[in-house]
Enzyme design. Structure first.
Site, PDB file in Angstrom:
ATOM      1  CG  ASP A 209      -1.797   1.198   1.328  1.00 44.35           C
ATOM      2  OD1 ASP A 209      -2.732   1.279   0.511  1.00 44.35           O
ATOM      3  OD2 ASP A 209      -1.567   2.058   2.193  1.00 44.35           O
ATOM      4  CD  GLU A 251      15.370 -15.002   3.005  1.00 40.21           C
ATOM      5  OE1 GLU A 251      14.762 -15.710   3.851  1.00 40.21           O
ATOM      6  OE2 GLU A 251      15.969 -13.959   3.306  1.00 40.21           O
TER       7      GLU A 251
END
Length: 534
Positions: A209, A251
């Site tokens: 956001d 990751e």
């Protein structure tokens, strides 16, 4: 046409159709009038049948809900109005079993004033380490009675609030949403930990956001109209933050989509470099009017600004902040701007619906990924909310002149003959459903092959299985005035008639889908789109 070629899964985000769920208004599972995770879990078969690849949830975290959940008090806890963390984990897993990935919403610019960090900052007082996590400053003027600077709000009103000890704190949105200080290492570490928390629970991606607002000019310099970038947006230090975030996402094989409102195409593209965000929302297209020249320019500009960094474009017609497509396209001014929203704007819903159907085929044929806001597949119009039921702070901070965003957030209709159109079985919805809302119900549209829902189902099924859709090249074709026509790979052609009258179709081998019936002579009516195989 050739054999269908299912999309690859490792780069799913380059071509995905992602469905936006506003949990409060999607489906009410416990009958208290507020949508919740139980309601979403019960409706997952609808999303699977619709054919979406992923679901993006607007904030479902613990929140006082001053700004619809974008005032977060705890990023690791589900708000009790929506359910529990265990339910969220079940929802993520159950959606995954249906082939639907989950994207969560992170709000890094600010927190709720009920967040433990901010409550500790208020208690600790001026000069404390707790206040260093935010932007506390003494005021200007003889007695510090004036705000520290003149920055404009993202909503109407002031961006500074004074606390009893005399200091002021910054909030680019409401006073209940204090901005974090992203120069502080603890703020950065906390958000990287939050990312890991949700990736470890199986989410596939994160929507960011207000992604360009986090970093502020350390001098808090006054705002100057026309100076770009402003001191509270698009600061260069942001890119180091997102490079660190990208390392975390990599990751887990996770992806990002950023909410980045920037007029400068080159600066916008920086956020999409290979070591930063994967994608960003395309607000240029979302706000574009139903006009052939403007739409073509928006498409060209979008593809051009993404090309240098190799990122896929995103396309969206509506979201939880924007006037619904059917209503917007039925108005004299078919563009969208927050500044021009007003009560009582006349709308031709029949015209808007025809255009929205055509726009759906246009959008789904463009290269890249598509975001579909809940209820757009039902053709829902913007609702007029009674003044005494409006909850959006944009309305109140405008002094009552802005209708706010609640009109696109009305709870969805599921079953035409059920109480509250099947949104929930008992309690009245948190926002009132307009009279006649049940006419848009999912069950009624499922039985109608000409409905908006049927159109979306057919379109998404073709987009998923037929060659030529998704990420890849686009070539404009010669077309009559007022018509957009372009070719995609494997002989796929999309043609959209935005003129005032019918136009002939080019030679083609097969008609894959049309947004409305063709004329008896085979010509394409106004405000209608087709997918052809040539």
């Amino acid at each position: 046409m050739g054999a269908p070629t299912p999309h690859r899964t490792d780069d799913w985000w380059r071509h995905a159709v992602i469905y936006q769920v506003y949990p409060r208004s999607f489906a009410d599972g416990d009958g208290d009038g507020t949508g919740d995770l139980a309601g979403v879990r019960a409706r997952l078969p609808h999303l699977a049948e619709l054919g979406v690849d992923a679901v993006w949830f607007t904030p479902w975290y613990l929140s006082p809900l001053v700004d619809g959940g974008y005032d977060v008090a705890d990023y690791r806890t589900i708000d009790p109005a929506f359910g529990t963390l265990a339910e969220a984990e079940k929802l993520i897993a159950e959606a995954g079993e249906l082939g639907i990935r989950t994207i969560v919403d992170i709000v890094p610019n600010h927190v709720s004033d009920q967040h433990p960090w901010f409550r500790a900052a208020l208690a600790a007082g001026p000069g404390s380490p707790e206040r260093d996590l935010f932007h506390f400053r003494p005021g200007r003027g003889e007695h510090g009675e004036l705000p520290p600077n003149d920055w404009p709000s993202q909503f109407a009103g002031t961006t500074w609030t004074r606390v009893p000890d005399g200091e002021w704190y910054l909030h680019l949105f409401t006073p209940e949403q204090p901005d974090l200080n992203w120069a502080h290492p603890a703020v950065r570490q906390e958000h990287e930990d939050i990312l890991r928390f949700w990736f470890e629970r199986g989410v596939a991606g994160v929507r960011i956001d207000s992604a360009a607002l986090l970093v502020k000019d350390p001098e808090l310099a006054d705002y100057e109209e026309g100076v770009d970038p402003a001191p509270f947006i698009d600061q260069d230090e942001l890119h180091d933050i997102y490079r660190s975030w990208r390392a975390v996402a990599d990751e887990y094989g996770g992806v990002f989509v950023g909410e980045v409102w920037l007029p400068d195409a080159e600066r916008f593209a920086r956020y999409l470099r290979p070591d930063e965000l994967h994608t960003a929302f395309n607000f240029n297209f979302l706000t574009c009017p139903w006009d052939p020249e403007r739409l073509r320019r928006s498409i060209d500009d979008t593809l051009a600004e993404h090309a240098p960094v190799g990122a896929p474009a995103t396309w969206v017609l509506c979201n939880h902040d924007v006037t619904r497509t059917v209503t917007r396209y039925g108005r004299e001014d078919t563009a969208f701007a927050f500044a021009t929203k007003a009560f009582g704007t006349p709308t031709d819903l029949d015209l808007g619906t025809r255009r929205a159907r055509a726009a759906a085929l246009l959008t789904l044929a463009l290269p890249g990924s598509v975001y579909l806001y809940q209820g757009e597949e039902l053709g829902l119009p913007e609702a007029d909310i009674p003044l005494d039921r409006i909850q959006d702070p944009m309305h109140f901070r405008s002094g009552g002149t802005d209708p706010g965003r609640d009109g696109c957030r009305v709870p969805l209709p599921w079953n035409a003959d059920a109480p509250y159109a099947g949104f929930g079985s008992q309690g009245e919805p948190w926002l009132p459903q307009p009279e006649g809302w049940s006419a848009y119900a999912r069950d009624r549209q499922s039985a109608d092959p000409q409905s908006m829902l049927s159109l979306y189902r057919q379109a998404l099924a073709l987009r998923r299985t037929a060659p030529g859709f998704g990420d890849g090249p686009l070539t404009w074709l010669a077309a009559p005035d007022g018509v957009l026509a372009f070719a995609r790979p494997h002989g796929l052609v999309c043609m959209v008639n935005l003129s005032d009258g019918p136009v002939p179709l080019p030679p083609y081998d097969g008609l894959l889908l049309a947004s409305g019936p063709l004329h008896a002579d085979g010509t394409l009516p106004a405000d209608t789109a087709v997918w052809l195989r040539t």
